[in-house]
Motif scaffolding. Structure first.
Motif, PDB file in Angstrom:
ATOM      1  N   ILE A 139       0.847  -1.193   0.000  1.00 40.48           N
ATOM      2  CA  ILE A 139       0.000   0.000   0.000  1.00 40.48           C
ATOM      3  C   ILE A 139       0.884   1.245   0.000  1.00 40.48           C
ATOM      4  CG2 ILE A 139      -0.233   0.004   2.532  1.00 40.48           C
ATOM      5  CD1 ILE A 139      -3.158   0.997   2.081  1.00 40.48           C
ATOM      6  N   SER A 140       0.489   2.260  -0.748  1.00 42.78           N
ATOM      7  CA  SER A 140       1.280   3.480  -0.876  1.00 42.78           C
ATOM      8  C   SER A 140       0.969   4.474   0.234  1.00 42.78           C
ATOM      9  CB  SER A 140       1.008   4.142  -2.229  1.00 42.78           C
ATOM     10  OG  SER A 140      -0.312   4.665  -2.260  1.00 42.78           O
ATOM     11  N   GLU A 141       1.842   5.466   0.388  1.00 38.28           N
ATOM     12  CA  GLU A 141       1.616   6.526   1.376  1.00 38.28           C
ATOM     13  C   GLU A 141       0.294   7.241   1.109  1.00 38.28           C
ATOM     14  OE1 GLU A 141       3.510  10.801   2.841  1.00 38.28           O
ATOM     15  OE2 GLU A 141       4.631   9.542   1.449  1.00 38.28           O
ATOM     16  N   ASP A 142       0.025   7.573  -0.147  1.00 38.44           N
ATOM     17  CA  ASP A 142      -1.207   8.288  -0.484  1.00 38.44           C
ATOM     18  C   ASP A 142      -2.446   7.468  -0.130  1.00 38.44           C
ATOM     19  OD1 ASP A 142       0.263  10.385  -1.405  1.00 38.44           O
ATOM     20  OD2 ASP A 142      -0.107  10.026  -3.538  1.00 38.44           O
ATOM     21  N   THR A 143      -2.388   6.163  -0.408  1.00 34.00           N
ATOM     22  CA  THR A 143      -3.537   5.303  -0.102  1.00 34.00           C
ATOM     23  C   THR A 143      -3.729   5.175   1.401  1.00 34.00           C
ATOM     24  OG1 THR A 143      -3.076   4.071  -2.131  1.00 34.00           O
ATOM     25  CG2 THR A 143      -4.621   3.077  -0.593  1.00 34.00           C
ATOM     26  N   LEU A 144      -2.657   5.040   2.147  1.00 32.24           N
ATOM     27  CA  LEU A 144      -2.749   4.984   3.602  1.00 32.24           C
ATOM     28  C   LEU A 144      -3.453   6.220   4.148  1.00 32.24           C
ATOM     29  CD1 LEU A 144       0.835   3.647   4.385  1.00 32.24           C
ATOM     30  CD2 LEU A 144      -1.281   2.494   5.050  1.00 32.24           C
ATOM     31  N   ALA A 145      -3.074   7.385   3.623  1.00 33.54           N
ATOM     32  CA  ALA A 145      -3.674   8.641   4.077  1.00 33.54           C
ATOM     33  C   ALA A 145      -5.130   8.748   3.634  1.00 33.54           C
ATOM     34  CB  ALA A 145      -2.866   9.828   3.559  1.00 33.54           C
ATOM     35  N   MET A 146      -5.413   8.425   2.362  1.00 36.19           N
ATOM     36  CA  MET A 146      -6.761   8.547   1.810  1.00 36.19           C
ATOM     37  C   MET A 146      -7.765   7.661   2.539  1.00 36.19           C
ATOM     38  SD  MET A 146      -8.344  10.209  -0.700  1.00 36.19           S
ATOM     39  CE  MET A 146      -7.057  10.627  -1.895  1.00 36.19           C
ATOM     40  N   LEU A 147      -7.313   6.470   2.954  1.00 37.94           N
ATOM     41  CA  LEU A 147      -8.210   5.530   3.636  1.00 37.94           C
ATOM     42  C   LEU A 147      -8.230   5.719   5.147  1.00 37.94           C
ATOM     43  CD1 LEU A 147      -7.493   2.237   1.617  1.00 37.94           C
ATOM     44  CD2 LEU A 147      -9.324   3.912   1.285  1.00 37.94           C
ATOM     45  N   GLY A 148      -7.514   6.736   5.638  1.00 44.02           N
ATOM     46  CA  GLY A 148      -7.536   7.035   7.067  1.00 44.02           C
ATOM     47  C   GLY A 148      -6.782   6.032   7.919  1.00 44.02           C
ATOM     48  N   ILE A 149      -5.835   5.306   7.312  1.00 46.65           N
ATOM     49  CA  ILE A 149      -5.053   4.309   8.057  1.00 46.65           C
ATOM     50  C   ILE A 149      -3.861   4.971   8.742  1.00 46.65           C
ATOM     51  CG2 ILE A 149      -3.694   2.181   7.855  1.00 46.65           C
ATOM     52  CD1 ILE A 149      -5.394   1.551   5.321  1.00 46.65           C
ATOM     53  N   LEU A 150      -3.196   5.868   8.028  1.00 49.09           N
ATOM     54  CA  LEU A 150      -1.990   6.524   8.537  1.00 49.09           C
ATOM     55  C   LEU A 150      -1.865   7.886   7.858  1.00 49.09           C
ATOM     56  CD1 LEU A 150       0.117   5.275  10.516  1.00 49.09           C
ATOM     57  CD2 LEU A 150       1.547   4.775   8.538  1.00 49.09           C
ATOM     58  N   THR A 151      -1.729   8.950   8.624  1.00 48.25           N
ATOM     59  CA  THR A 151      -1.563  10.274   8.013  1.00 48.25           C
ATOM     60  C   THR A 151      -0.206  10.351   7.320  1.00 48.25           C
ATOM     61  OG1 THR A 151      -0.499  11.257   9.943  1.00 48.25           O
ATOM     62  CG2 THR A 151      -2.927  11.330   9.878  1.00 48.25           C
ATOM     63  N   ASN A 152      -0.054  11.332   6.443  1.00 50.72           N
ATOM     64  CA  ASN A 152       1.231  11.511   5.766  1.00 50.72           C
ATOM     65  C   ASN A 152       2.350  11.750   6.776  1.00 50.72           C
ATOM     66  OD1 ASN A 152      -0.866  12.865   3.535  1.00 50.72           O
ATOM     67  ND2 ASN A 152       0.707  11.564   2.656  1.00 50.72           N
ATOM     68  N   ASP A 153       2.074  12.553   7.799  1.00 49.28           N
ATOM     69  CA  ASP A 153       3.092  12.828   8.821  1.00 49.28           C
ATOM     70  C   ASP A 153       3.469  11.552   9.574  1.00 49.28           C
ATOM     71  OD1 ASP A 153       3.210  15.487   8.148  1.00 49.28           O
ATOM     72  OD2 ASP A 153       1.981  16.182   9.828  1.00 49.28           O
ATOM     73  N   ALA A 154       2.458  10.751   9.933  1.00 49.72           N
ATOM     74  CA  ALA A 154       2.729   9.499  10.647  1.00 49.72           C
ATOM     75  C   ALA A 154       3.505   8.535   9.760  1.00 49.72           C
ATOM     76  CB  ALA A 154       1.425   8.859  11.116  1.00 49.72           C
ATOM     77  N   TYR A 155       3.172   8.489   8.451  1.00 53.38           N
ATOM     78  CA  TYR A 155       3.914   7.637   7.527  1.00 53.38           C
ATOM     79  C   TYR A 155       5.382   8.044   7.484  1.00 53.38           C
ATOM     80  CZ  TYR A 155       5.747   5.551   3.305  1.00 53.38           C
ATOM     81  OH  TYR A 155       6.549   4.851   2.436  1.00 53.38           O
ATOM     82  N   GLN A 156       5.640   9.332   7.380  1.00 54.37           N
ATOM     83  CA  GLN A 156       7.027   9.807   7.322  1.00 54.37           C
ATOM     84  C   GLN A 156       7.769   9.485   8.612  1.00 54.37           C
ATOM     85  OE1 GLN A 156       8.706  10.842   4.702  1.00 54.37           O
ATOM     86  NE2 GLN A 156       6.880  10.648   3.401  1.00 54.37           N
ATOM     87  N   GLU A 157       7.057   9.544   9.740  1.00 55.87           N
ATOM     88  CA  GLU A 157       7.679   9.179  11.026  1.00 55.87           C
ATOM     89  C   GLU A 157       8.046   7.697  11.041  1.00 55.87           C
ATOM     90  OE1 GLU A 157       6.692   9.156  15.850  1.00 55.87           O
ATOM     91  OE2 GLU A 157       5.296  10.136  14.464  1.00 55.87           O
ATOM     92  N   VAL A 158       7.119   6.856  10.571  1.00 58.29           N
ATOM     93  CA  VAL A 158       7.374   5.412  10.521  1.00 58.29           C
ATOM     94  C   VAL A 158       8.526   5.105   9.561  1.00 58.29           C
ATOM     95  CG1 VAL A 158       6.417   3.209   9.727  1.00 58.29           C
ATOM     96  CG2 VAL A 158       5.068   4.687  11.215  1.00 58.29           C
ATOM     97  N   LYS A 159       8.549   5.773   8.419  1.00 59.04           N
ATOM     98  CA  LYS A 159       9.620   5.555   7.443  1.00 59.04           C
ATOM     99  C   LYS A 159      10.982   5.921   8.035  1.00 59.04           C
ATOM    100  CE  LYS A 159      11.267   6.984   2.863  1.00 59.04           C
ATOM    101  NZ  LYS A 159      11.009   7.816   1.666  1.00 59.04           N
ATOM    102  N   ALA A 160      11.060   7.085   8.677  1.00 63.89           N
ATOM    103  CA  ALA A 160      12.330   7.519   9.271  1.00 63.89           C
ATOM    104  C   ALA A 160      12.770   6.570  10.383  1.00 63.89           C
ATOM    105  CB  ALA A 160      12.196   8.946   9.807  1.00 63.89           C
ATOM    106  N   LEU A 161      11.815   6.139  11.217  1.00 62.70           N
ATOM    107  CA  LEU A 161      12.127   5.181  12.281  1.00 62.70           C
ATOM    108  C   LEU A 161      12.644   3.879  11.684  1.00 62.70           C
ATOM    109  CD1 LEU A 161       9.137   5.579  14.788  1.00 62.70           C
ATOM    110  CD2 LEU A 161      11.572   5.743  15.378  1.00 62.70           C
TER     111      LEU A 161
END
Length: 227
Positions: A139-161
């Protein structure tokens, strides 16, 4: 203890006080008797792999703790093959985050027209949905955000971690002449603080590691790594 969930490689029990117990099994994921950390079914049972996985998990979680990275780890009991952890809310209904240093496994199968097998990748991060029925789709970052699973900011935090954590793990393995090709992580939110933290385990069962170009199975990996 109250059984919460029977998983493929671990059973989960409630301990109260926002803590749970993970009981490690000797089962590993794979297909047709062949180990595959990316598979969504139990492929085989390897005696001793549960304790082996816990030993590695304990080592790596304590390494991350020393580097001030938030995890759910509290303590481990090697005799009982169990680990006490902080209770966490999974992201969405469960996500897996893969960090790839080489084009192998499902990545190579998907993109073989564009890369060589075992081609080097620069800590490439992919996210999949934990959904056995649908084959754990990417699943892509955009899809995660669009479906309310993970915000863009939260995705970037998870990616950096993920890239930070996996860099530490890769460096630690390299000290023993071991080369990390890819690794699968899981994250959740601390039940009490809401902080995103690393959960689940860090062991041979969720990574592909090679030595001198040869793949090392999980049980051998622990012997190479911890002696």
């Amino acid at each position: 203890m109250k059984l919460i969930y029977k998983g493929k490689t671990k059973d989960v029990y409630s301990l109260g006080e926002n803590e749970v117990l993970l009981k490690f099994k000797d089962d590993v994921t794979g297909t047709d008797g062949v180990f595959d950390p990316g598979a969504n079914t139990v492929g085989l049972t390897i005696e001793g792999v549960g304790k082996s996985g816990l030993r590695m998990t304990k080592h790596f979680f304590e390494l991350l703790e020393a580097n001030n990275i938030a995890t759910h780890y509290v303590s481990a009991d090697l005799n009982e093959v169990s680990m006490t952890v902080k209770e966490a809310d999974v992201l969405g209904k469960g996500l897996e985050v893969i960090c790839r240093y080489r084009a192998v496994g499902s990545f190579y199968r998907r993109y073989a027209a564009y890369c060589e097998e075992a081609q080097k990748l620069d800590a490439l991060v992919e996210v999949t949905i934990k959904d056995d029925e649908r084959g754990d789709p990417v699943i892509s970052e955009d899809t995660l955000a669009m479906l309310g699973i993970l915000t863009n900011d939260a995705y970037q935090e998870v990616k950096a971690l993920t890239q930070n954590i996996c860099g530490l793990i890769k460096s630690e393995l390299a000290k023993k002449g071991l080369d990390l090709y890819d690794i699968k992580l899981e994250f959740g939110r601390n039940k009490t603080t809401g902080e995103i933290m690393l959960i689940d385990e860090i062991s041979g069962g969720n990574m592909r590691v090679y030595k001198d170009g040869k793949y090392i199975v999980p049980l051998e990996l622990e012997r190479y790594f911890l002696g």
